[in-house]
Scaffold this active site. Structure first.
Site, PDB file in Angstrom:
ATOM      1  CD  GLN A 102      23.996 -49.204 -43.032  1.00 58.66           C
ATOM      2  OE1 GLN A 102      23.879 -50.374 -42.669  1.00 58.66           O
ATOM      3  NE2 GLN A 102      24.697 -48.861 -44.091  1.00 58.66           N
ATOM      4  CB  ALA A 138       8.024 -74.880 -18.082  1.00 59.19           C
ATOM      5  CD  GLU A 189       5.298 -64.066 -21.580  1.00 61.31           C
ATOM      6  OE1 GLU A 189       6.309 -64.574 -22.120  1.00 61.31           O
ATOM      7  OE2 GLU A 189       4.291 -64.716 -21.271  1.00 61.31           O
ATOM      8  CB  THR A 194       5.014 -65.335 -33.467  1.00 63.41           C
ATOM      9  OG1 THR A 194       3.711 -65.757 -33.935  1.00 63.41           O
ATOM     10  CG2 THR A 194       5.783 -66.526 -32.940  1.00 63.41           C
ATOM     11  CD  GLU A 226       4.093 -79.396 -24.300  1.00 61.76           C
ATOM     12  OE1 GLU A 226       3.731 -79.639 -23.146  1.00 61.76           O
ATOM     13  OE2 GLU A 226       3.609 -79.954 -25.314  1.00 61.76           O
ATOM     14  CG  HIS A 261      26.966 -47.048 -33.980  1.00 61.41           C
ATOM     15  ND1 HIS A 261      25.667 -46.627 -33.801  1.00 61.41           N
ATOM     16  CD2 HIS A 261      27.611 -46.778 -32.817  1.00 61.41           C
ATOM     17  CE1 HIS A 261      25.525 -46.139 -32.587  1.00 61.41           C
ATOM     18  NE2 HIS A 261      26.693 -46.205 -31.967  1.00 61.41           N
TER      19      HIS A 261
END
Length: 398
Positions: free
Chosen positions: A355, A144, A261, A384, A147, A357
């Site tokens: 697309q 965690a 990570e 990000t 926030e 498919h």
């Protein structure tokens, strides 16, 4: 540099494929609808030796390093699993390393052991209380940090921990916490000074501690089988013995473990792309329009070739950076570039695969539809795309 394909790693790939085929594929759709994977899956994965890959045997792991965890992640997705499954089943990959490192263990790569010199005597106890049971599949841990009003600003964390004798009193909230609903404990980033001061520590907070509540389960665009929650802390008393390492090492520990990570998310990205190329090739060979297979048309073949090229380029670069991490090189900028390269390739390839498919790709019955949804989080989680670009720009001296 690259990941050497040893006989042991080939066996690890085979073990992972067999696990997914037997223990995942018959049930994945049900888990997607349920919003979580069963606790028993953790025990099963531990029993066959997958849950502890990348953690040393000295703390209850199966051994191996970062490169071996990459192989497991890649094979889970390429065998028909999902990145949501990876997030749910291997959340301990971000919840435990801080404890292992503080106790002087190695979690793969250059990150382990760096904080050993400032470890508290209680860190070995944390390994026994939380790391070993989690790697045995009998506990579930979560991390965690994020926030509600903080986003990627780790230094701005506002959840506070005030020292009161042999306890900390914790107040604040966390959001977007992977496995937050099911977790038995949460490795929690807290501020030990005034909110936003950047003076951070990591505390292990157990579910059921008075004042610690798990809020609503968050419904998401993708990662449906991975439960996500909001957490609230109101005057939660946490023993000082539950602090990971020395009080002043929280921020450094978080920053050091971000690399693994982010490489994990990059691996999920190129693995999704690989799987979607395979699904698209199979579909285009089997699907006929106007009396001819789709793959017989040049425009389709060229599109598949471009998808494959982007995927293989991303895979090669992520492997190169991961190998450099495992060798102990400082590659903060390169990790950010690897994540962005893989995420961009994944977004392009998944979109083209769906697309190709046609209408079937838009149905929940299509595996490619799940990958399309799951892929979107990869440019957000772990920092990000925009934050990665800031890191890259800094590495360029801009």
């Amino acid at each position: 540099m690259t990941i050497v394909d040893t006989p042991e790693r080939r066996q690890l790939r085979e073990l992972t494929r067999a696990f997914v085929t037997r223990e995942v594929l018959p049930y994945l759709d049900d888990w997607e609808r349920a919003g979580e994977v069963p606790r028993q899956l953790h025990a099963t994965a531990a029993k066959v030796g997958l849950l502890g890959v990348g953690f040393p045997e000295s703390v209850g792991g199966s051994g191996g390093d970062l490169l071996d965890t990459i192989i497991v992640t890649e094979e889970i997705i390429r065998s028909g699993g999902s990145s949501g499954l990876v997030a749910a089943l291997f959340t301990h990959g971000i919840a435990l390393p801080h404890m292992v490192t503080a106790a002087g263990g190695r979690t793969g790569g250059s990150l382990g052991g760096r904080l050993g010199a400032v470890a508290d005597p209680g860190d070995d106890e944390l390994v026994d209380r939380y790391v070993r049971p989690t790697l045995a599949g009998t506990m579930i841990g979560a991390l965690a940090i994020t926030e509600p009003d903080g986003g990627s600003d780790v230094a701005g964390i506002r959840t506070t921990a005030r020292r009161a004798g042999d306890h900390y009193v914790v107040n604040g909230s966390k959001s977007y916490i992977t496995s937050g609903v099911r977790a038995d404990f949460v490795t929690t980033a807290v501020c030990t000074d005034f909110p936003g001061s950047g003076e951070l520590a990591l505390l292990v907070i157990e579910k059921g501690t008075p004042g610690f509540t798990v809020g609503r389960r968050l419904e998401k665009l993708g990662w449906h089988c991975s439960d996500t929650a909001e957490l609230s802390f109101v005057d939660v008393r946490v023993p000082v013995a539950n602090r990971i390492g020395a009080e002043e090492t929280g921020f450094l520990s978080i920053m050091q473990h971000f690399a693994t990570e982010r490489i994990s998310l990059a691996t999920q990205a190129y693995a999704i792309a690989q799987r979607c190329v395979e699904l698209a090739v199979r579909w285009c060979r089997d699907r006929a329009t106007f009396g001819r297979p789709l793959v017989s048309r040049q425009v389709v073949r060229h599109r598949l070739a471009e998808m494959h090229t982007r995927t293989e380029a991303a895979r090669a670069y992520v492997h190169d950076v991961a190998a450099r991490i495992a060798a102990g090189e400082p590659v903060v900028t390169e990790v950010a570039m690897a994540k962005n390269v893989a995420v961009t390739a994944c977004a392009e390839v998944v979109d083209q695969a769906l697309q190709l498919h046609g209408g079937f790709g838009y149905l929940r019955d299509a595996e490619v539809e799940r990958h399309y949804r799951d892929a979107r989080i990869l440019g957000i989680g772990g920092g990000t795309t925009e934050i990665m670009n800031e890191i890259i720009a800094k590495g360029m001296g801009l």
